[in-house]
Scaffold this motif. Sequence first.
Motif, PDB file in Angstrom:
ATOM      1  N   GLU A   8       0.829  -1.197   0.000  1.00 21.74           N
ATOM      2  CA  GLU A   8       0.000   0.000   0.000  1.00 21.74           C
ATOM      3  C   GLU A   8       0.866   1.250   0.000  1.00 21.74           C
ATOM      4  O   GLU A   8       1.914   1.303   0.626  1.00 21.74           O
ATOM      5  CB  GLU A   8      -0.904   0.020   1.237  1.00 21.74           C
ATOM      6  N   ALA A   9       0.385   2.284  -0.715  1.00 28.76           N
ATOM      7  CA  ALA A   9       1.095   3.553  -0.771  1.00 28.76           C
ATOM      8  C   ALA A   9       0.095   4.666  -0.983  1.00 28.76           C
ATOM      9  O   ALA A   9      -0.385   4.860  -2.077  1.00 28.76           O
ATOM     10  CB  ALA A   9       2.117   3.553  -1.901  1.00 28.76           C
ATOM     11  N   MET A  10      -0.211   5.408   0.063  1.00 32.63           N
ATOM     12  CA  MET A  10      -1.192   6.473  -0.047  1.00 32.63           C
ATOM     13  C   MET A  10      -0.558   7.707  -0.643  1.00 32.63           C
ATOM     14  O   MET A  10       0.540   8.107  -0.266  1.00 32.63           O
ATOM     15  CB  MET A  10      -1.746   6.813   1.339  1.00 32.63           C
ATOM     16  N   ALA A  11      -1.226   8.305  -1.630  1.00 31.82           N
ATOM     17  CA  ALA A  11      -0.777   9.591  -2.151  1.00 31.82           C
ATOM     18  C   ALA A  11      -0.940  10.654  -1.065  1.00 31.82           C
ATOM     19  O   ALA A  11      -1.909  10.653  -0.316  1.00 31.82           O
ATOM     20  CB  ALA A  11      -1.585   9.958  -3.390  1.00 31.82           C
ATOM     21  N   GLU A  12       0.029  11.562  -0.972  1.00 34.68           N
ATOM     22  CA  GLU A  12       0.017  12.567   0.083  1.00 34.68           C
ATOM     23  C   GLU A  12      -0.855  13.760  -0.299  1.00 34.68           C
ATOM     24  O   GLU A  12      -1.033  14.076  -1.462  1.00 34.68           O
ATOM     25  CB  GLU A  12       1.458  13.060   0.330  1.00 34.68           C
ATOM     26  N   GLY A  13      -1.347  14.427   0.704  1.00 36.40           N
ATOM     27  CA  GLY A  13      -1.975  15.712   0.516  1.00 36.40           C
ATOM     28  C   GLY A  13      -3.368  15.679  -0.075  1.00 36.40           C
ATOM     29  O   GLY A  13      -3.800  16.648  -0.682  1.00 36.40           O
ATOM     30  N   SER A  14      -4.097  14.591   0.050  1.00 38.89           N
ATOM     31  CA  SER A  14      -5.434  14.525  -0.522  1.00 38.89           C
ATOM     32  C   SER A  14      -6.365  15.502   0.177  1.00 38.89           C
ATOM     33  O   SER A  14      -6.407  15.591   1.388  1.00 38.89           O
ATOM     34  CB  SER A  14      -5.992  13.110  -0.393  1.00 38.89           C
ATOM     35  N   THR A  15      -7.102  16.264  -0.620  1.00 37.74           N
ATOM     36  CA  THR A  15      -8.122  17.152  -0.077  1.00 37.74           C
ATOM     37  C   THR A  15      -9.512  16.666  -0.440  1.00 37.74           C
ATOM     38  O   THR A  15     -10.495  17.353  -0.196  1.00 37.74           O
ATOM     39  CB  THR A  15      -7.926  18.575  -0.611  1.00 37.74           C
ATOM     40  N   SER A  16      -9.593  15.481  -1.058  1.00 39.18           N
ATOM     41  CA  SER A  16     -10.879  14.963  -1.502  1.00 39.18           C
ATOM     42  C   SER A  16     -11.678  14.454  -0.312  1.00 39.18           C
ATOM     43  O   SER A  16     -11.152  13.753   0.542  1.00 39.18           O
ATOM     44  CB  SER A  16     -10.666  13.816  -2.506  1.00 39.18           C
ATOM     45  N   PRO A  17     -12.976  14.806  -0.248  1.00 36.21           N
ATOM     46  CA  PRO A  17     -13.800  14.309   0.856  1.00 36.21           C
ATOM     47  C   PRO A  17     -14.186  12.850   0.691  1.00 36.21           C
ATOM     48  O   PRO A  17     -14.627  12.213   1.630  1.00 36.21           O
ATOM     49  CB  PRO A  17     -15.040  15.212   0.791  1.00 36.21           C
ATOM     50  N   ARG A  18     -14.031  12.301  -0.513  1.00 37.46           N
ATOM     51  CA  ARG A  18     -14.405  10.909  -0.745  1.00 37.46           C
ATOM     52  C   ARG A  18     -13.216  10.001  -0.440  1.00 37.46           C
ATOM     53  O   ARG A  18     -12.071  10.457  -0.381  1.00 37.46           O
ATOM     54  CB  ARG A  18     -14.844  10.713  -2.194  1.00 37.46           C
ATOM     55  N   PRO A  19     -13.451   8.714  -0.258  1.00 41.95           N
ATOM     56  CA  PRO A  19     -12.335   7.786  -0.054  1.00 41.95           C
ATOM     57  C   PRO A  19     -11.389   7.822  -1.254  1.00 41.95           C
ATOM     58  O   PRO A  19     -11.820   8.074  -2.381  1.00 41.95           O
ATOM     59  CB  PRO A  19     -13.026   6.421   0.058  1.00 41.95           C
ATOM     60  N   PRO A  20     -10.108   7.595  -1.034  1.00 45.78           N
ATOM     61  CA  PRO A  20      -9.165   7.625  -2.150  1.00 45.78           C
ATOM     62  C   PRO A  20      -9.548   6.603  -3.225  1.00 45.78           C
ATOM     63  O   PRO A  20     -10.036   5.512  -2.918  1.00 45.78           O
ATOM     64  CB  PRO A  20      -7.828   7.253  -1.497  1.00 45.78           C
ATOM     65  N   LEU A  21      -9.329   6.988  -4.467  1.00 48.19           N
ATOM     66  CA  LEU A  21      -9.431   6.013  -5.541  1.00 48.19           C
ATOM     67  C   LEU A  21      -8.285   5.025  -5.392  1.00 48.19           C
ATOM     68  O   LEU A  21      -7.149   5.409  -5.088  1.00 48.19           O
ATOM     69  CB  LEU A  21      -9.347   6.713  -6.899  1.00 48.19           C
ATOM     70  N   ARG A  22      -8.569   3.758  -5.605  1.00 46.11           N
ATOM     71  CA  ARG A  22      -7.568   2.712  -5.381  1.00 46.11           C
ATOM     72  C   ARG A  22      -7.071   2.172  -6.709  1.00 46.11           C
ATOM     73  O   ARG A  22      -7.820   1.582  -7.483  1.00 46.11           O
ATOM     74  CB  ARG A  22      -8.177   1.597  -4.538  1.00 46.11           C
ATOM     75  N   LEU A  23      -5.787   2.398  -6.964  1.00 46.04           N
ATOM     76  CA  LEU A  23      -5.133   1.961  -8.195  1.00 46.04           C
ATOM     77  C   LEU A  23      -4.149   0.855  -7.850  1.00 46.04           C
ATOM     78  O   LEU A  23      -3.358   0.988  -6.918  1.00 46.04           O
ATOM     79  CB  LEU A  23      -4.405   3.137  -8.837  1.00 46.04           C
ATOM     80  N   LEU A  24      -4.197  -0.242  -8.600  1.00 46.86           N
ATOM     81  CA  LEU A  24      -3.340  -1.397  -8.338  1.00 46.86           C
ATOM     82  C   LEU A  24      -2.489  -1.713  -9.556  1.00 46.86           C
ATOM     83  O   LEU A  24      -3.010  -1.817 -10.680  1.00 46.86           O
ATOM     84  CB  LEU A  24      -4.193  -2.609  -7.980  1.00 46.86           C
ATOM     85  N   LEU A  25      -1.185  -1.855  -9.343  1.00 41.34           N
ATOM     86  CA  LEU A  25      -0.278  -2.330 -10.384  1.00 41.34           C
ATOM     87  C   LEU A  25      -0.102  -3.833 -10.205  1.00 41.34           C
ATOM     88  O   LEU A  25       0.338  -4.284  -9.142  1.00 41.34           O
ATOM     89  CB  LEU A  25       1.100  -1.664 -10.269  1.00 41.34           C
ATOM     90  N   LEU A  26      -0.443  -4.594 -11.237  1.00 43.73           N
ATOM     91  CA  LEU A  26      -0.235  -6.042 -11.211  1.00 43.73           C
ATOM     92  C   LEU A  26       0.961  -6.376 -12.091  1.00 43.73           C
ATOM     93  O   LEU A  26       0.902  -6.264 -13.314  1.00 43.73           O
ATOM     94  CB  LEU A  26      -1.481  -6.773 -11.709  1.00 43.73           C
ATOM     95  N   ASN A  27       2.063  -6.755 -11.461  1.00 47.37           N
ATOM     96  CA  ASN A  27       3.273  -7.137 -12.196  1.00 47.37           C
ATOM     97  C   ASN A  27       3.111  -8.583 -12.671  1.00 47.37           C
ATOM     98  O   ASN A  27       2.974  -9.488 -11.848  1.00 47.37           O
ATOM     99  CB  ASN A  27       4.492  -7.021 -11.274  1.00 47.37           C
ATOM    100  N   PRO A  28       3.138  -8.820 -13.994  1.00 46.89           N
ATOM    101  CA  PRO A  28       2.931 -10.181 -14.483  1.00 46.89           C
ATOM    102  C   PRO A  28       4.153 -11.082 -14.360  1.00 46.89           C
ATOM    103  O   PRO A  28       4.127 -12.209 -14.859  1.00 46.89           O
ATOM    104  CB  PRO A  28       2.537  -9.969 -15.948  1.00 46.89           C
ATOM    105  N   ASN A  29       5.231 -10.594 -13.740  1.00 47.97           N
ATOM    106  CA  ASN A  29       6.328 -11.504 -13.396  1.00 47.97           C
ATOM    107  C   ASN A  29       6.431 -11.604 -11.879  1.00 47.97           C
ATOM    108  O   ASN A  29       5.645 -11.001 -11.153  1.00 47.97           O
ATOM    109  CB  ASN A  29       7.643 -11.095 -14.070  1.00 47.97           C
ATOM    110  N   THR A  30       7.380 -12.380 -11.405  1.00 45.22           N
ATOM    111  CA  THR A  30       7.457 -12.664  -9.967  1.00 45.22           C
ATOM    112  C   THR A  30       8.524 -11.846  -9.245  1.00 45.22           C
ATOM    113  O   THR A  30       8.784 -12.091  -8.063  1.00 45.22           O
ATOM    114  CB  THR A  30       7.732 -14.156  -9.734  1.00 45.22           C
ATOM    115  N   SER A  31       9.147 -10.882  -9.911  1.00 44.51           N
ATOM    116  CA  SER A  31      10.225 -10.107  -9.299  1.00 44.51           C
ATOM    117  C   SER A  31       9.658  -9.033  -8.375  1.00 44.51           C
ATOM    118  O   SER A  31       9.113  -8.020  -8.819  1.00 44.51           O
ATOM    119  CB  SER A  31      11.090  -9.445 -10.384  1.00 44.51           C
ATOM    120  N   GLN A  32       9.817  -9.235  -7.071  1.00 44.06           N
ATOM    121  CA  GLN A  32       9.361  -8.223  -6.117  1.00 44.06           C
ATOM    122  C   GLN A  32      10.213  -6.966  -6.197  1.00 44.06           C
ATOM    123  O   GLN A  32       9.738  -5.863  -5.904  1.00 44.06           O
ATOM    124  CB  GLN A  32       9.380  -8.802  -4.708  1.00 44.06           C
ATOM    125  N   GLN A  33      11.472  -7.112  -6.608  1.00 45.72           N
ATOM    126  CA  GLN A  33      12.335  -5.946  -6.788  1.00 45.72           C
ATOM    127  C   GLN A  33      11.776  -5.040  -7.881  1.00 45.72           C
ATOM    128  O   GLN A  33      11.704  -3.811  -7.708  1.00 45.72           O
ATOM    129  CB  GLN A  33      13.753  -6.390  -7.139  1.00 45.72           C
TER     130      GLN A  33
END
Length: 238
Positions: A8-33
């Motif tokens: 998880e990584a929250m973007a800083e400085g949100s002024t939005s009254p709604r919950p943050p939009l949730r964006l997910l990066l799916l890496n199709p390989n197994t390298s955690q690096q």
Amino acid sequence: MPANTPQEAMAEGSTSPRPPLRLLLLNPNTSQQATALMLAVARRVAPPGVSVAACNLPDGEALITEPDSLARAALGVADHAPKLLRGGCDGLIVAGFGDPGLQPLQHAFGQAVTGLGEAGIRAAAEGGRRYAIVTVTRQLHHSLVQAAHLHAPPQLLAGVRYTRGRPQDLVNSPQALSDALLEACDAAVRLDGAESIVIGGGPLAAAADSLSARLSVRVVNPVSAAVRLACARLGASA
């Protein structure tokens, strides 16, 4: 951290009254690096009000370099991504430049899904620029050209240039990777007439940023481009 656990990584400085939009990066390989590297790039680009996370496929290759592993990754993405999309994320980036499994996902989930290659190619060709793809995976040439023709007018593709050396060796050595990519980029500009360059690979994202200061043409970081496109599709500016 388990390979398939979102970081998880929250973007800083949100002024939005709604919950943050949730964006997910799916890496199709197994390298955690590689996943951690892409997540760091995404965090820098994501606007306020967008929460970013990333995960790997639980099984597969550490680096996708040939057609069979790309096909296997597409199967893994097809199996894993719908669960993630139905599990609460607002948008998903298929974070491999070959966009494995992208088209069926977009057919099923529409604008909620963005491809790394899709976004990078679109950004490189923006404004009618002649662009080149520069990457380390020579054996994926056919799929790269296919993606180029799918996401931008075919006549804008100046060419695809590849680094010298084994892809895994280059990815494991940031300086060697940067030098090899610079050599290939220089050839794309001098010999192919490229007016912009997209670096073809999520694990190459850090090198893409360093190359911008060393070349006279625009260099597109595909991770940054994918985050911007995904956020635009979600109604957030990046």
